[in-house]
Structure formats: C-alpha cells, structure tokens
Design an enzyme around this catalytic site. Structure first.
Site, PDB file in Angstrom:
ATOM      1  N   ALA A   1    -130.456  22.079 -10.983  1.00 22.28           N
ATOM      2  CA  ALA A   1    -130.988  20.969 -11.313  1.00 22.28           C
ATOM      3  C   ALA A   1    -130.028  20.008 -11.236  1.00 22.28           C
ATOM      4  O   ALA A   1    -129.710  19.350 -10.722  1.00 22.28           O
ATOM      5  CB  ALA A   1    -132.201  20.723 -12.180  1.00 22.28           C
TER       6      ALA A   1
ATOM      7  N   ARG B   1    -124.819   9.580  -4.031  1.00 16.68           N
ATOM      8  CA  ARG B   1    -125.140   7.847  -3.099  1.00 16.68           C
ATOM      9  C   ARG B   1    -124.097   6.814  -3.667  1.00 16.68           C
ATOM     10  O   ARG B   1    -123.964   5.267  -2.947  1.00 16.68           O
ATOM     11  CB  ARG B   1    -126.796   7.971  -4.417  1.00 16.68           C
ATOM     12  CG  ARG B   1    -127.729   8.742  -3.756  1.00 16.68           C
ATOM     13  CD  ARG B   1    -129.071   8.396  -5.009  1.00 16.68           C
ATOM     14  NE  ARG B   1    -129.353   9.630  -3.965  1.00 16.68           N
ATOM     15  CZ  ARG B   1    -130.031  10.369  -5.204  1.00 16.68           C
ATOM     16  NH1 ARG B   1    -128.961  10.474  -6.579  1.00 16.68           N
ATOM     17  NH2 ARG B   1    -130.900  11.247  -5.051  1.00 16.68           N
TER      18      ARG B   1
ATOM     19  N   TRP C   1    -161.928   6.788 -30.850  1.00 19.97           N
ATOM     20  CA  TRP C   1    -160.150   7.458 -31.427  1.00 19.97           C
ATOM     21  C   TRP C   1    -159.856   8.660 -30.426  1.00 19.97           C
ATOM     22  O   TRP C   1    -160.490   9.624 -30.888  1.00 19.97           O
ATOM     23  CB  TRP C   1    -160.791   7.542 -33.072  1.00 19.97           C
ATOM     24  CG  TRP C   1    -160.984   6.398 -34.070  1.00 19.97           C
ATOM     25  CD1 TRP C   1    -161.649   6.122 -34.033  1.00 19.97           C
ATOM     26  CD2 TRP C   1    -159.559   5.700 -34.156  1.00 19.97           C
ATOM     27  NE1 TRP C   1    -161.555   4.555 -34.998  1.00 19.97           N
ATOM     28  CE2 TRP C   1    -160.067   4.732 -35.199  1.00 19.97           C
ATOM     29  CE3 TRP C   1    -158.421   5.538 -34.331  1.00 19.97           C
ATOM     30  CZ2 TRP C   1    -160.088   3.338 -35.913  1.00 19.97           C
ATOM     31  CZ3 TRP C   1    -157.346   4.787 -35.456  1.00 19.97           C
ATOM     32  CH2 TRP C   1    -158.153   4.071 -35.664  1.00 19.97           C
TER      33      TRP C   1
ATOM     34  N   SER D   1    -130.949  24.046  -6.144  1.00 22.79           N
ATOM     35  CA  SER D   1    -132.233  22.982  -6.542  1.00 22.79           C
ATOM     36  C   SER D   1    -133.534  23.320  -6.134  1.00 22.79           C
ATOM     37  O   SER D   1    -134.368  22.224  -5.797  1.00 22.79           O
ATOM     38  CB  SER D   1    -131.945  21.633  -5.482  1.00 22.79           C
ATOM     39  OG  SER D   1    -130.513  20.927  -5.439  1.00 22.79           O
TER      40      SER D   1
ATOM     41  N   ARG E   1    -153.874   8.984 -38.502  1.00 18.75           N
ATOM     42  CA  ARG E   1    -154.923   8.076 -39.065  1.00 18.75           C
ATOM     43  C   ARG E   1    -155.090   9.120 -40.814  1.00 18.75           C
ATOM     44  O   ARG E   1    -154.500   8.590 -41.664  1.00 18.75           O
ATOM     45  CB  ARG E   1    -156.557   7.805 -39.100  1.00 18.75           C
ATOM     46  CG  ARG E   1    -156.778   6.761 -37.985  1.00 18.75           C
ATOM     47  CD  ARG E   1    -158.144   6.637 -37.813  1.00 18.75           C
ATOM     48  NE  ARG E   1    -158.557   5.791 -38.974  1.00 18.75           N
ATOM     49  CZ  ARG E   1    -160.105   5.966 -38.800  1.00 18.75           C
ATOM     50  NH1 ARG E   1    -160.704   5.552 -37.496  1.00 18.75           N
ATOM     51  NH2 ARG E   1    -161.267   5.681 -39.889  1.00 18.75           N
TER      52      ARG E   1
ATOM     53  N   ASN F   1    -132.390  17.606 -15.083  1.00 17.58           N
ATOM     54  CA  ASN F   1    -132.099  16.567 -14.094  1.00 17.58           C
ATOM     55  C   ASN F   1    -131.186  15.368 -14.600  1.00 17.58           C
ATOM     56  O   ASN F   1    -130.937  14.529 -13.716  1.00 17.58           O
ATOM     57  CB  ASN F   1    -133.480  16.211 -12.958  1.00 17.58           C
ATOM     58  CG  ASN F   1    -134.094  17.360 -12.093  1.00 17.58           C
ATOM     59  OD1 ASN F   1    -133.623  17.122 -11.181  1.00 17.58           O
ATOM     60  ND2 ASN F   1    -134.344  18.325 -12.786  1.00 17.58           N
TER      61      ASN F   1
ATOM     62  N   CYS G   1    -138.899  26.864 -13.687  1.00 22.45           N
ATOM     63  CA  CYS G   1    -140.077  26.494 -14.207  1.00 22.45           C
ATOM     64  C   CYS G   1    -141.235  26.833 -13.283  1.00 22.45           C
ATOM     65  O   CYS G   1    -142.712  26.792 -14.021  1.00 22.45           O
ATOM     66  CB  CYS G   1    -140.332  24.786 -14.534  1.00 22.45           C
ATOM     67  SG  CYS G   1    -138.941  24.135 -16.059  1.00 22.45           S
TER      68      CYS G   1
END
Length: 462
Positions: free
Chosen positions: A17, A28, A444, A47, A452, A315, A51
């Site tokens: 990664a 690029r 909520w 690449s 809260r 990444n 996971c």
C-alpha cells in the site's frame, strides 16, 4: 552516487500500500524522463489488501486476485521498475544506496538513489517458544501467508483450529475458520477479546463469539506447540491446559518491520516504528521517506506517537510521500485511532482513547455507556447496539467512542472520528445535524444519545 545518471532515481522498499502508492503518485507528477522509479518487493504480489485475507480464507472473497488492486504488470506498464522476489538487505544512507538480493538466484547488487521510500510494513509477532515454527502454524500478514494457510486447511483431515490472540486478526480469523467448518478455540492473554476496547465492551464481543460456537479461553498464554511424528502441529499448551489443534493461526499482533532501518541508524520511536515529520520524511534525513505499518504516527487526541498498522493510513502516507517526491507539497497530520471489524453479524468499532489510554496520558475523564437501536424501535429489524463514550473532565472534550452492535453499528464510529479530529466537545456533538429516517436511525442517533448522557455527566462534575 552513480554520476552517469541524468535523471533522479526514487527507490522504494516494499511493494504494497504505502510503497506503491508513493511510487504511483510520484509517477503521476513526474514522467519517466524526469524520474526513474525502482521498487523492491520480496514477495510475489503488489498492491493488495492484507485486510481482506481473513475474508478470502473464510470464503466471502472467492478469488485471491480480487484482493489485488494493481498487478506488477500494471505497475511496470506505468514506468515503474518493479522487482519481485527481491529483498533489500542493507541501507547505506551516507552513500545513498541500498543492497538487494534476488531471492531466486541469490545474486546481490547495490542500487543508488536520490530519494528512498521505506515501506517495509510490519511482521506478525511469533512468540519465542518450542514448536512455533512447526508445519501448520501460520501468521497471516501477506497474500503468501494467506495462500500457505489455505494450503494447510485444504491438506489436513482434522477440523480443530486454535487461534492464538484475540485482536482484529485473531477475531476475524476465528470467524473465517468457523465458516470453513472448523471447531475453533481462541486462546487470549487478555481478560477479554479485542484489547483495543475497554474490557466491559470486550465482554460483549466475548459473548457473541461464544454464541457462534467459538470457545474463548481468556487470561491464558500459550507456552509451547506440540507436534506429531510427522512434524506437524497437534496441540497448543498453556500453563495448565492442552488444546488439540490441526492448524494454529497466530493473531497476536504485529510489530513494525524496521530491522533494516535500525541497522542503518535511522530514528525509531517507543514502539519500534520509524519516526517521520508531517511530510513523512524520516527525521534528520532529507532524502529518506517512510510510510505504512513500519512508521509511528501522531495521535491527535493524546498528543503521543502510536503504531497503528492500517491500510487506510498506509495509502495516505504513500500519497503524501509521492506528492512530495514529485515536487508538490502534502502532509499527514496524524490519526485519532479509528478501526472497525466484525464477527459474523456483530460489528465492532472504536476511535480515540480507551480508559487506560486516558489514564496513561494523565487525562481525567467521564465515561458513559448507553443502549440503543440501529433504527427506530418500531421499524422492522431494528437491532441493539451499545455505545461507550469518554469525555474530558470539566471541558467535555470528546476523548473516545466504542460501539458494539449488529447491522448499522460499526460505521457510526465515523461520526465520532470526525468530532475527535475537529476537537469537539460532547455538548457540541449533541447539536450535530445527522441524517434521520426510521429505516436508518432513531430520532436521536445512538452516538448523540451517548453525547447527551456524557454532557450531563460532565456538567454534573463541574
């Protein structure tokens, strides 16, 4: 330095990664005529999604290649000199060069660089105990590891599996093995699974795992692996028990793979990861960069360095490095420690600090836990979820959130991740304009219910 070169050379160590994101982004911004890129990868793949390996092993992902985002051929077609099965064995920062060994031929050679990216990743922790290297004992970190585990699962007649450790990998691999029809025992050194949660929330995960038929053994440490006459694993042993096993998966965690960096005198943090500045440049070294699982990053909540091995960070690190090497400007400010996982239909999420994290850095806090539902209670298939929230004493600054529940629970942690990044208080959170309709949330939202309650507790502590 090779004085015959007329263009700059970027050398990348690690083809997953962070490394290949850096290489691709630099390409690029600078064409082959301006920047030569050489990448070394000791494995067979580039690449890919580490996971995703538990979901490939469990059968949710049917083909290994679906985990590969970009093949070596695709990288080479973009002007990146990618060398597979080649391991870097030495760094020479003063000479701006690296020594690499071809793992097939054994040949070694030096390659000079103008910019170096260290993206060596992390390695699974393998305890130093008898039998840990026996056939049938597997770490799961790379696609090669995943393939080796699948080969064992398909080649063994027995159906008993022991997973050592109950972190993300351990929990996910336990689910994968259950799906493959194995009897699964998880041996965990901690008091509850998922040590990234507080124990009270980990207990919810424990109960869910046992409900799936997984045997949880907490407060136990494996001391040896027993083997049969064929040299293959047959059991694991703790201080007082023995657990038969036809396959063992190590899910104890990982450590930064920084042996090369350490030998070269590069700066390491308290967790063994490389230390960088915000541009991902290794501290004290103008032309060396590092990213991914081999680095430590700034925790924006605690203000301390942490090692958090996740593909999302890797990444981003690569993008930052590639932008800077390519002549642009980018920074990586830090993380809040967000992670999400699951055990079958139970979703597990956390961000920010646990109670012991807050204690360790000297923060006083209030903690609240609430029970709510994923949808309006009257809407079909509304499922329960538990939300735990930590807020700083007196100030009410949000410190952390943990969520355990069924469908719709896990990604709610993103609300808290944004609030943490913005430095919001729990009182400010209660005014968040979140989306509402009965199929998606109660009036909520559960995170706001917790906010809260935390607000009331903070005000009560003034």
């Amino acid at each position: 330095m090779d004085m015959s070169r007329t263009r700059e050379r970027l050398v990348v160590i690690g083809g997953d990664a962070a490394g290949m994101s850096a290489a691709s982004q630099a390409r690029r911004l600078k064409g082959p005529g301006e920047l030569e890129i050489v990448a070394f990868e000791r494995g067979h793949f580039t690449s890919y999604s580490a996971c995703g390996i538990p979901y490939w092993v469990g059968g949710d992902v049917t083909e290994r290649d679906r985990l590969i985002a970009r093949t070596p051929e695709e990288h080479r077609a973009r002007g990146i000199d990618l060398r597979l099965r080649t391991e870097v064995t030495e760094l020479d920062p003063d000479g701006r060069r690296v020594r690499a060994r071809d793992l097939e031929s054994g040949e070694e050679s030096w390659t000079s660089y103008d910019h170096l990216v260290i993206a060596t990743g992390a390695r699974p922790i393998r305890p130093d105990m008898p039998g840990v290297d026996a056939a049938g004992v597997h770490g799961v970190q790379t696609l090669d590891d995943g393939q080796a585990l699948l080969d064992t699962l398909e080649g063994t007649r027995g159906r008993r599996a022991v997973v050592v450790g109950a972190g993300y990998i351990g929990v996910e691999m336990a689910e994968a093995l259950i799906k493959r029809g194995y009897e699964v025992t998880v041996v965990n050194r901690g008091s509850e699974p998922m040590a990234t949660l507080d124990p009270d929330m980990g207990r919810l995960v424990h109960d869910a795992m046992e409900g799936l038929g997984i045997t949880m053994v907490n407060d136990a440490e494996v001391t040896k692996v027993l083997t049969g006459d064929d040299g293959a694993v047959r059991a694991v042993v703790t201080e007082d028990r023995e657990f038969p096993a036809d396959v063992v998966v190590l899910g104890i965690g990982v450590r930064p793979e920084t042996a090369l960096a350490k030998a070269a005198g590069l700066p390491l943090g308290p967790h063994g990861g490389l230390l960088t500045d915000r541009s991902m440049r290794v501290r004290g070294h103008e032309n060396i960069w590092a990213g991914g699982d081999c680095v430590e990053v700034l925790d924006l909540v605690s203000g301390q360095e942490r090692h958090i091995p996740l593909g999302t960070h890797a990444n981003k690190h690569g993008q930052v490095i590639g932008t800077n090497v390519g002549g642009g400007y980018a920074t990586f400010p830090g993380v809040v420690g967000t992670a999400v996982s699951k055990v079958c239909d139970l979703e597990i999420a956390r961000t920010g600090l646990r109670e012991k994290d807050a204690h360790r850095v000297g923060l006083r806090f209030e903690a609240v836990t609430i029970e709510s539902t994923s949808r309006a209670g009257y809407y079909p298939n509304a499922s329960p979820m538990t939300v735990k929230m930590l807020a700083e004493h007196r100030t009410g600054r949000l410190l952390g959130v943990q969520i355990v529940g069924r469908e719709g629970a896990g990604k709610r942690v993103d609300i808290a991740a944004v609030a943490l990044t913005a430095g919001m208080t729990v009182e400010q959170m209660t005014a968040l304009d979140l989306g509402y309709a009965p199929p998606f949330s109660p009036v909520w939202d559960p995170v706001l219910v917790a906010a809260r309650k935390a607000t009331a507790k903070v005000h009560g502590s003034l």
